[in-house]
Design a protein around this motif. Structure first.
Motif, short mmCIF file in Angstrom:
data_model
loop_
_atom_site.label_atom_id
_atom_site.label_comp_id
_atom_site.label_asym_id
_atom_site.label_seq_id
_atom_site.Cartn_x
_atom_site.Cartn_y
_atom_site.Cartn_z
N CYS A 8 127.64 71.25 -17.15
CA CYS A 8 126.64 71.94 -16.32
C CYS A 8 126.21 71.07 -15.15
CB CYS A 8 125.43 72.31 -17.17
SG CYS A 8 124.17 73.21 -16.24
N ASP A 10 123.72 72.47 -13.05
CA ASP A 10 122.50 73.20 -12.69
C ASP A 10 122.68 74.19 -11.54
OD1 ASP A 10 120.97 72.04 -14.72
OD2 ASP A 10 120.56 70.27 -13.49
N CYS A 12 123.50 77.67 -12.12
CA CYS A 12 123.77 78.74 -13.09
C CYS A 12 123.84 80.10 -12.39
CB CYS A 12 122.72 78.72 -14.19
SG CYS A 12 122.68 77.17 -15.08
N CYS A 31 128.19 78.51 -22.69
CA CYS A 31 127.03 77.67 -22.40
C CYS A 31 126.10 77.59 -23.61
CB CYS A 31 126.25 78.21 -21.20
SG CYS A 31 127.07 78.01 -19.62
#
Length: 64
Positions: A8, A10, A12, A31
């Protein structure tokens, strides 16, 4: 065995092909299950994510 770091970044945004995140290439389900994945499954997914990100990025270039 050490847990693999999450891919990830950030960003999304699940509007990529097949519902893939534009930031890391995972689906929402992937996720959600990342922390409980066995190392083999996480490694296998990580290899798939590299290919997915190439597809996502090449698709984005087409629209530029």
């Amino acid at each position: 065995m050490k847990k693999q770091k999450s891919p990830c970044i950030d960003v999304c945004n699940f509007s990529g092909p097949k519902g893939w995140c534009l930031g890391c290439g995972r689906t929402r389900k992937e996720c959600q299950t990342w922390k409980t994945m066995k190392p083999y499954d996480a490694n296998k997914l990580q290899k798939s994510l590299e290919k997915r990100m190439v597809k996502i990025k090449s698709g984005l270039k087409d629209t530029d």
